[in-house]
Write an enzyme that holds these catalytic residues in place. Structure first.
Site, PDB file in Angstrom:
ATOM      1  N   LYS A 167      64.802   7.486  31.887  1.00  0.00           N
ATOM      2  CA  LYS A 167      65.421   6.851  33.059  1.00  0.00           C
ATOM      3  C   LYS A 167      64.617   7.051  34.336  1.00  0.00           C
ATOM      4  CE  LYS A 167      69.899   7.490  30.873  1.00  0.00           C
ATOM      5  NZ  LYS A 167      71.218   8.129  30.891  1.00  0.00           N
ATOM      6  N   ASP A 201      72.637   1.506  27.633  1.00  0.00           N
ATOM      7  CA  ASP A 201      72.677   2.313  28.854  1.00  0.00           C
ATOM      8  C   ASP A 201      71.917   1.568  29.947  1.00  0.00           C
ATOM      9  OD1 ASP A 201      72.525   4.170  30.876  1.00  0.00           O
ATOM     10  OD2 ASP A 201      72.053   5.855  29.556  1.00  0.00           O
ATOM     11  N   HIS A 253      67.496 -21.450  43.755  1.00  0.00           N
ATOM     12  CA  HIS A 253      68.393 -20.374  44.177  1.00  0.00           C
ATOM     13  C   HIS A 253      69.374 -20.854  45.246  1.00  0.00           C
ATOM     14  CE1 HIS A 253      67.341 -16.485  42.294  1.00  0.00           C
ATOM     15  NE2 HIS A 253      66.252 -17.152  41.945  1.00  0.00           N
ATOM     16  N   GLU A 270      73.966 -12.572  39.065  1.00  0.00           N
ATOM     17  CA  GLU A 270      72.893 -13.262  39.788  1.00  0.00           C
ATOM     18  C   GLU A 270      72.826 -14.708  39.335  1.00  0.00           C
ATOM     19  OE1 GLU A 270      68.040 -13.329  40.411  1.00  0.00           O
ATOM     20  OE2 GLU A 270      68.988 -11.591  39.484  1.00  0.00           O
TER      21      GLU A 270
END
Length: 594
Positions: free
Chosen positions: A405, A481, A579, A273
């Site tokens: 998660k 993770d 951006h 990004e």
């Protein structure tokens, strides 16, 4: 006469040049005459003579037309040629005088990430003149030696670039031998299972290559863009990934230095990004110029919650009362602690749902993230409880009361992994000159967006601007993770004006940062290098668990920097502009093959 404007070398710019990037004084733009083989004085003389001669000729011709009442738009072949030569000479002269003059007097407007260069106070803060920084050699490093190089065949042999060597991506694969060809055909037909190649061949790299070729033949799709060479496939066998066919490359940027608890850290961020690293870096700059940030670790305990079932609600409640009774705590704790040198049971909390009982174990896990460690200890406790509760059916080692998660209120309230709070006071002049906004605007926007806006959306642990952006980038670069970004990104960002409304107090509270410095992806070469950069590689021998706790604090400090910068961009109306500048692809997607 040499009419080029030679750039003046600045000592200050040379000192502040970053490693690997030439200073501005050395970045010379090509001149118009560089494309001509003639000496510079001859080229200048030629075009000066051409300009004045052609101008005299045209003025003389136009004067005659006016006297003879001939229309000016009627031109002869000689006049047309003169006009072409005039345009060529004008373009050449503008290349020296016009463009050079503009570059020398017009300064580029500062973008969203730059601090004003003429502000002495901010420059002093940002100079990083600390003892550890003074020892850094800011001179340009020698160019790294490039291996795996092949000549570029498409270049013109007469070109100056013909002798250059260009790096080629590791796309070409060596031809298969007859033996390998037979194995590929067996995998394609199903005679040899793809998952068994490593054990049958004894060569992880060869197994990945054969599996890759078989996959291309089965699917009819090319994997030419997916690298195969340059990776240690043996290091992931039985630990990180099964049935590999290559690896994905993700660029790693550096934000910082982040001044946290009086120590500087260069934070690696793996992301695709655009603008994310630049924004976080700006936040680090603002924090540094204001004296740094401070973090506090509130809790450190990984959780696992199995679900067990009884024939009646009464029996489920009896086990709940037994486990939550303080007098009985030592018994399951002793059984749990025998499973690991570092795993130590910290507490047990139970929840009843009908005949089902959810038992949430919390334990310390040293420098490991610890999910496997706590699961092993939980299994030992369940086996022990079977003797006193033989009618207990273990339905699953994880009953989602952990909760791993998944966004869950239990993690937001009780915490999971490392619970960290990080704060900083940003000075008024830094808010104005580095962040391009003001304290009042930031405080109001934080209330409207991160607090009220998240409440309107019914957010669970999402009272922040983009904590998950920073958490994910740091997790990928350090071998964590990535899926645990879900609960690890739980964060509430608070802002308020302090010191009579002049300065900004900002804090992030993150109750469930799940990180480790040993095990899993942390042992891979790239991820291990990033951990080493932060000074948290491997397990701490002096104080077990200190490396993982420090990594959690760095994650929180990086989130603080990212929150500060993004909120400032929003308050100043710079988000879209930045951006469009940093997060736009230059490729034509209509020409990309499917």
């Amino acid at each position: 006469m040499d009419v080029r404007r030679r750039p003046v070398k600045s000592l200050s710019s040379a000192k502040t040049a970053t490693a690997g990037e030439p200073p501005k004084s050395q970045q010379q733009h090509p001149k118009a005459s560089d494309a001509l083989p003639l000496p510079l004085y001859l080229t200048n003389g030629l075009f000066f003579t051409m300009f004045f001669s052609v101008m005299y000729f045209l003025l003389h011709r136009w004067r005659e037309k006016i006297r003879n009442s001939t229309p000016l738009h009627v031109v002869t072949l000689s006049e047309l040629a003169a006009l072409v030569l005039l345009m060529a000479s004008v373009i050449y002269l503008l290349g020296f005088f016009g463009i050079g003059f503009v570059r020398s007097v017009i300064r580029p407007s500062p973008d969203a990430w730059d601090i004003l260069e003429d502000d002495n106070a901010i420059n002093e803060e940002d100079s990083r003149r600390e003892p550890c920084a003074e020892a850094i050699d800011c001179s340009l490093p020698p160019k790294p030696k490039i291996v795996h190089m092949v000549p570029q065949k498409a270049l013109n042999p007469k070109s100056a670039f013909a002798d250059m060597m260009v790096e080629q991506p590791a796309l070409a694969i060596a031809p298969l031998t007859e033996e390998d060809e037979e194995i590929v055909k067996s995998v394609v037909t199903g005679k040899i299972p793809s998952y068994s190649l490593e054990s049958k061949l004894g060569d992880c790299k060869k197994a990945a290559s054969i599996r890759r070729e078989a996959l291309q033949r089965i699917t009819g799709k090319s994997l030419a863009g997916l690298p195969l060479d340059g990776f240690d496939y043996k290091s992931i066998l039985g630990q990180c990934c099964e049935m590999p066919v290559g690896y994905v490359q993700i660029p790693v940027g550096i934000a910082g230095p982040l001044l946290l608890n009086e120590t500087e850290y260069s934070v690696p961020m793996a992301t695709t990004e655009g603008c994310l690293v630049a924004s976080t870096n700006r936040g680090c700059k603002a924090i540094y110029a204001s004296g740094g940030a401070t973090s506090v670790l509130l809790r450190d305990g990984m959780t696992r919650a199995p679900v067990v079932r009884f024939s009646t609600v009464k029996r489920a409640a009896e086990l709940k009362f037994f486990l939550e009774e303080p007098l009985n705590y030592d018994t399951p704790a002793h059984v749990f602690n025998k499973s690991s040198r570092f795993g130590r049971l910290q507490g047990i909390k139970c929840a009843v749902a009908g005949k089902n009982l959810y038992i949430r174990f919390t334990c310390s896990t040293g420098d490991a993230m610890g999910m496997n460690m706590v699961s092993k200890g939980v299994q030992n406790v369940l086996d022990f409880l079977q003797s006193d509760f033989p009618d207990m059916d273990v339905m699953g080692i994880s009953g989602n009361y952990c909760s791993d998660k998944k966004p869950a209120a239990v993690n937001w309230i009780e915490g999971c992994g490392k619970s960290v709070v990080c704060e900083a006071i940003i000075k008024e002049e830094v808010v104005k000159k580095v962040l391009k906004t003001n304290v009042a605007a930031l405080v109001e926007l934080n209330m409207l967006k991160n607090l009220a806006g998240s409440a309107v959306a019914g957010a669970l642990g999402g009272f922040n601007a983009h904590a998950s952006n920073i958490v994910s980038a740091v997790y990928i670069s350090t071998g964590q993770d990535p899926a645990q970004n879900v609960e690890s990104s739980h964060c509430i960002t608070m802002m308020e004006a302090v010191n009579n409304g002049k300065d900004l107090h900002i804090s992030v509270t993150m109750p469930s940062i799940e990180v480790g410095t040993v095990g899993g992806g942390t042992q891979l070469a790239s991820q291990s290098a990033c951990l080493n950069l932060l000074g948290v590689k491997g397990a701490s021998k002096e104080s077990p668990g200190s490396n993982s706790r420090l990594l959690a604090s760095i994650v929180a400090g990086s989130v603080l920097a990212g929150e500060l910068s993004l909120m400032s961009a929003l308050a100043a109306g710079q988000l879209v502009k930045s951006h469009m500048k940093y997060n736009r692809s230059s490729k034509d997607i209509t020409k990309l093959s499917s």
